[in-house]
Scaffold this active site. Structure first.
Site, PDB file in Angstrom:
ATOM      1  N   SER A 136       0.834  -1.192   0.000  1.00  0.00           N
ATOM      2  CA  SER A 136       0.000   0.000   0.000  1.00  0.00           C
ATOM      3  C   SER A 136       0.879   1.257   0.000  1.00  0.00           C
ATOM      4  O   SER A 136       1.775   1.400   0.837  1.00  0.00           O
ATOM      5  CB  SER A 136      -0.881  -0.045   1.258  1.00  0.00           C
ATOM      6  OG  SER A 136      -1.690   1.088   1.365  1.00  0.00           O
ATOM      7  N   LYS A 247     -17.942  12.408  -7.044  1.00  0.00           N
ATOM      8  CA  LYS A 247     -17.101  13.598  -7.172  1.00  0.00           C
ATOM      9  C   LYS A 247     -17.330  14.218  -8.557  1.00  0.00           C
ATOM     10  O   LYS A 247     -18.377  14.819  -8.763  1.00  0.00           O
ATOM     11  CB  LYS A 247     -15.660  13.255  -6.808  1.00  0.00           C
ATOM     12  CG  LYS A 247     -15.590  13.021  -5.276  1.00  0.00           C
ATOM     13  CD  LYS A 247     -14.316  12.479  -4.713  1.00  0.00           C
ATOM     14  CE  LYS A 247     -14.482  12.241  -3.201  1.00  0.00           C
ATOM     15  NZ  LYS A 247     -13.398  11.488  -2.589  1.00  0.00           N
ATOM     16  N   THR A 362      -6.801  14.345   8.545  1.00  0.00           N
ATOM     17  CA  THR A 362      -6.867  14.244   7.079  1.00  0.00           C
ATOM     18  C   THR A 362      -5.481  14.440   6.478  1.00  0.00           C
ATOM     19  O   THR A 362      -5.119  13.800   5.495  1.00  0.00           O
ATOM     20  CB  THR A 362      -7.860  15.284   6.528  1.00  0.00           C
ATOM     21  OG1 THR A 362      -9.091  15.174   7.263  1.00  0.00           O
ATOM     22  CG2 THR A 362      -8.148  15.060   5.059  1.00  0.00           C
TER      23      THR A 362
END
Ligand SMILES: *Cc1c(COP(=O)(O)O)cnc(C)c1O
Length: 404
Positions: A136, A247, A362
């Site tokens: 990842s 989006k 975030t």
């Protein structure tokens, strides 16, 4: 036990750090994108949204609205069940065909959101492929991280956008385990784009499958809106492409595309696909209309790129520091959570400019920012108003400028 006291202890901590989130209550005005009515008494009644992920304003497009209304009239509102039990609707199948064609893949599979598509697909791949390892990128989105965690597969994190580090880590695993390389195309916080060609080549050289999140690129990049993988002609070399309908396509939902057998595998084993009510048929029809439109129309993309360029050069002229990147996302770095929140508050209250502060978790602490996403509908006047406001605030708050 006083549970509320336990909850508020943690909330107080968050507030002290300046990381407590307050939502702006707005009502978007269809036909007047990016304007909205504000329900916050301290701000002007009409504000301009500068941080929407409805990147092209498709959520208010007449084509999309018409498609949704007409399917509400013919099909009603909800899907009526999970896909498994009574919820598979003709419009879901049409949308899956549209998505498979968008990425030139054999098949597609719909989910209720992009988050769920990542969580369910990575969760299923990692748990159902025997002895799998998931590699990842260190900047991957929370939905991928949670999916990988849920799978309980071994996880190896490679350095962000670094194919050499990926190569070393793949080599160390050995040839016989199934390997999944998970990464994104456009990273939404820094607006940087992954070196996709190199990553694909490294993955191929180790017989790893590639899992690509194109959430912030679909609709926006590539001649038909198929994302960075389409722009670079790489989609057929990527095993699985994941995206959102929420989006740039302006509606809601998530999906994966890939081979027939891969989509059938996820469809058959993913709990997050099987045990939840399907998207409303009208939502599927709206998303399909949006995708079909952006496959043939370059107008919205071209105009968006123009306004992104204008904001960047106007910020440069004013000496306002922003991150240089090749995408449509313009992060203006503040590097302090309290200042970041304060600037956002003043912009809203005094200028009717809505931009949400982006704070931890975030983004990493110390990299707090305001993140601007110009759309084709932001006018030159909107941009002038924003840059003037930032100019004044930079003076008032003594924030560093870039010296030209
Ligand atoms: C927003 C986002 C998602 C989730 O998509 P939703 O449709 O909003 O649930 C997945 N990946 C990335 C990189 C995102 O930014």
């Amino acid at each position: 036990m006083d549970f509320d006291a336990l909850f508020s202890d943690q909330l107080d901590l968050l507030k002290k750090e300046g990381n407590y989130r307050i939502f702006a209550e707005l009502e978007r005005q269809s036909g007047a994108f990016p304007k909205a009515k504000s329900y916050d008494k301290r701000s002007p009644e009409n504000v301009t949204i500068w941080c929407s992920n409805d990147y092209l304003g498709m959520g208010q497009s007449q084509i999309v609205k018409d498609a949704m209304k007409s399917v509400i009239d013919t099909n009603g509102c909800g899907a009526g069940g999970t896909r498994n039990i009574s919820g598979t609707n003709h419009h879901h199948v049409l949308l899956e065909n549209e998505l498979a064609d968008l990425h030139r893949k054999e098949a597609a599979l719909l989910f209720t959101s992009g988050y769920v598509s990542n969580w369910a697909s990575l969760g299923t791949l990692g748990s159902k492929l025997p002895n799998a390892v998931i590699l990842s990128d260190s900047a991957n989105h929370a939905s991928m991280i949670e999916g990988i965690r849920h799978s309980r597969a071994d996880k190896v994190i490679w350095k962000h956008n670094d194919p050499d580090d990926l190569d070393r880590k793949l080599k160390a695993i050995g040839p016989n385990r199934p390997k999944i390389v998970a990464f994104e195309s456009v990273y939404s916080m820094d607006g940087d784009i992954s070196p996709m060609q190199e990553i694909v080549e490294v993955a191929e050289s180790h017989n790893a499958m590639t899992y690509l999140d194109e959430v912030h690129a679909v609709g926006l990049y590539g001649p038909r809106g198929g994302g960075i993988s389409e722009e670079l002609g790489l989609s057929d070399r990527i095993t699985l492409i994941e995206g959102t309908l929420g989006k740039a396509y302006g509606v809601m939902g998530g999906y994966i595309t890939g081979s027939k057998i891969l989509c059938d595998f996820i469809r058959s084993f993913a709990s997050g696909f099987i045990f939840t009510t399907a998207l409303p048929p009208a939502v599927a029809a709206g998303a399909r209309a949006s995708i079909a439109h952006l496959k043939s129309s370059e107008l919205e993309r071209k105009r968006q790129q123009k306004q992104v360029q204008k904001l960047r050069s106007d910020l440069d002229r004013a000496g306002i520091p922003h991150m240089n990147n090749p995408s449509h996302i313009i992060p203006v770095m503040i590097k302090d959570p309290v200042k970041c929140k304060m600037l956002s508050d003043i912009l809203m209250r005094d200028y009717g400019i809505y931009v949400q502060p982006i704070n931890y978790p975030t983004v990493p602490k110390g990299t707090e920012r305001l993140r601007f996403t110009p759309s084709p509908m932001h006018s030159d006047v909107d941009i002038d108003h924003l840059v003037n406001a930032l100019n004044v605030l930079w003076k008032q708050c003594a924030i560093a400028r870039v010296v030209a």
